[in-house]
Design an enzyme around this catalytic site. Sequence first.
Site, PDB file in Angstrom:
ATOM      1  N   GLY A  47       0.785  -1.231   0.000  1.00  0.00           N
ATOM      2  CA  GLY A  47       0.000   0.000   0.000  1.00  0.00           C
ATOM      3  C   GLY A  47       0.812   1.274   0.000  1.00  0.00           C
ATOM      4  N   GLY A  62      -8.720  15.921   0.981  1.00  0.00           N
ATOM      5  CA  GLY A  62      -8.996  17.265   1.492  1.00  0.00           C
ATOM      6  C   GLY A  62     -10.466  17.611   1.388  1.00  0.00           C
ATOM      7  N   GLY A 119      -1.374  14.023  -1.179  1.00  0.00           N
ATOM      8  CA  GLY A 119      -1.098  12.790  -1.896  1.00  0.00           C
ATOM      9  C   GLY A 119      -0.493  11.733  -0.984  1.00  0.00           C
ATOM     10  N   MET A 155      -4.594   5.414  -6.886  1.00  0.00           N
ATOM     11  CA  MET A 155      -4.567   4.771  -5.565  1.00  0.00           C
ATOM     12  C   MET A 155      -6.000   4.581  -5.100  1.00  0.00           C
ATOM     13  SD  MET A 155      -1.335   6.473  -3.684  1.00  0.00           S
ATOM     14  CE  MET A 155       0.346   6.012  -4.109  1.00  0.00           C
ATOM     15  N   HIS A 160     -38.420   4.186 -14.191  1.00  0.00           N
ATOM     16  CA  HIS A 160     -38.884   5.542 -13.886  1.00  0.00           C
ATOM     17  C   HIS A 160     -39.617   5.538 -12.551  1.00  0.00           C
ATOM     18  CE1 HIS A 160     -40.408   9.569 -14.488  1.00  0.00           C
ATOM     19  NE2 HIS A 160     -41.600   9.127 -14.126  1.00  0.00           N
TER      20      HIS A 160
END
Length: 456
Positions: A139, A180, A262, A309, A435
């Site tokens: 990761g 953010g 980031g 990511m 619908h």
Amino acid sequence: MQHDLVVIGAGPGGYIAAIRAAQLGMNVACIEKEPALGGTCLRVGCIPSKALLESSERFEAARHDLKKHGVKVGGIELDLATMLKRKDTTVTAGTKGIEFLFKKNKVTRYQGHATITGANTVIVGEQALACKHIIIATGSVPSMLPGVEFDGDLIGDSTTALGYDKVPEHLVVIGGGVIGLELGSVWLRLGAKVTVLEYLPQILPGMDEELCAEALRLFKKQGFEFHLGAKVTGARVESGKCVVSAEGLDDINCDRVLLAVGRKPNTQGLGLENVGITPDKRGRIPVNSHWQTSVPNIYAIGDVIDGPMLAHKAEEEGTACAEYIATGHAHVNYDAIPGVVYTHPEIAGVGKTEQQLREAGVPYKAGKFPFMANGRARALGETAGFVKLLAHAETDRLLGAHIIGPRAGDLIAECAVAIEFAASAEDIARSSHAHPTLAECIKEAALAVHGRTLNG
Ligand code: FAD
Ligand code: NAD
């Protein structure tokens, strides 16, 4: 050999790879350094952030929207401790779920930091595991910024912002990207003043620019304060308060800073040097189209390699990588991987943006349809935003889909399937959509590609 496969990391890439490999008959071990399974996504990423986004949206709705529906409620108060506890409970349910899945699929779990010591050996604690194949799924971790005196508390990252014990009066977010805006939304709704400082002239770089412009307009209306083109050069704590410096701006005083510029691949202490694997300039592990590193029986997937990511990208790679090891063939269609920002409204995209098509010189037609013209959106009181489909001008093949509006994150799934099946805009336009649903906007946008919307 002790194991056919050792997977390092139990995030969405690693745990899915381990389960798929076990399903295919391999003897699989998964090593995770944290006590809980699930990786960034489950422990400190996708799931806790979505739990807080949901809770804060309900708080916001109770305060501002319910009265429009004729629902009167009084005495609305925030109980932040309960909100945070609910988030933690949601996370625990998920981590326990993976423990169950490992047992069910007979994946052997090891807890501890893994180090690769040879092409067929991984060390965890005192144990050396011998294996035929290794998948690295370690990761990513938050990127730091020079000059920002990160303390993991007043100047913290996304993990810090998932657990503030009180609502900041003024939160400054460094970076107008996904983290953010999502976590900024949570604290804005709960009562903080939120200022976003973004280096580039637009928010959400990489997404279709028309969506970003609309998102910026809507977020400003919600009360977000933005400084675009603002390069942050420093942040520090002075007498218990934070001071943030950015080029071209006066210093900003605030009580919390969220650094969200980031994430970088996590290969610390992994032992890549022991097997001659060299990360690229951005720290990513280079792999070929079958996720093989420079050592053929060592693979890498997810945030630690190139590409967006995203948890579902890591999962697709985990599945495909396990299948490649077992069968010698597997494939991921990177053009059909959607991206979703879980703000209000949600923002989602799949395939190419208009900017990418223009740059590549691909002739295309755009079809757009606003949620304002959709009956279900009006009934929900969620009329902001639009669906935009991009189809090849000659073949009509769907090349991209971009949505800002209610449930965009769920709606984009239809477009991802359409791209996977190489559908044309006409295929979508001729498919019946129930619908009244928000999905009718996708059908109408497909009709708009040929200039024949029925309700717009
Ligand atoms: P990770 O999930 O990072 O897992 C890697 C695991 O490896 C970790 O558990 C780590 O402890 C372990 N590990 C590392 N090194 C070692 C070692 N040497 N030995 C043993 N274990 C090791 N993505 C989305 O798609 N949707 C979202 O809504 C979303 N929201 C997010 C919100 C936040 C706040 C953040 C931070 C991220 C979010 N993401 C989201 C991104 C998503 O979390 C990642 O893309 C995803 O987790 C990557 O999966 P992975 O398996 O590659 O790595
Ligand atoms: P990001 O890349 O989305 O955004 C970082 C932003 O910081 C960019 O807009 C960048 O221009 C800006 N920036 C960089 N340096 C700066 C500076 N000096 N001053 C001001 N701004 C600066 O990264 P993130 O928001 O930290 O998220 C990390 C990763 O996590 C992303 O790649 C994303 O894919 C993943 N994530 C996904 C989701 C989701 O899928 N909903 C949610 C959260 C995180």
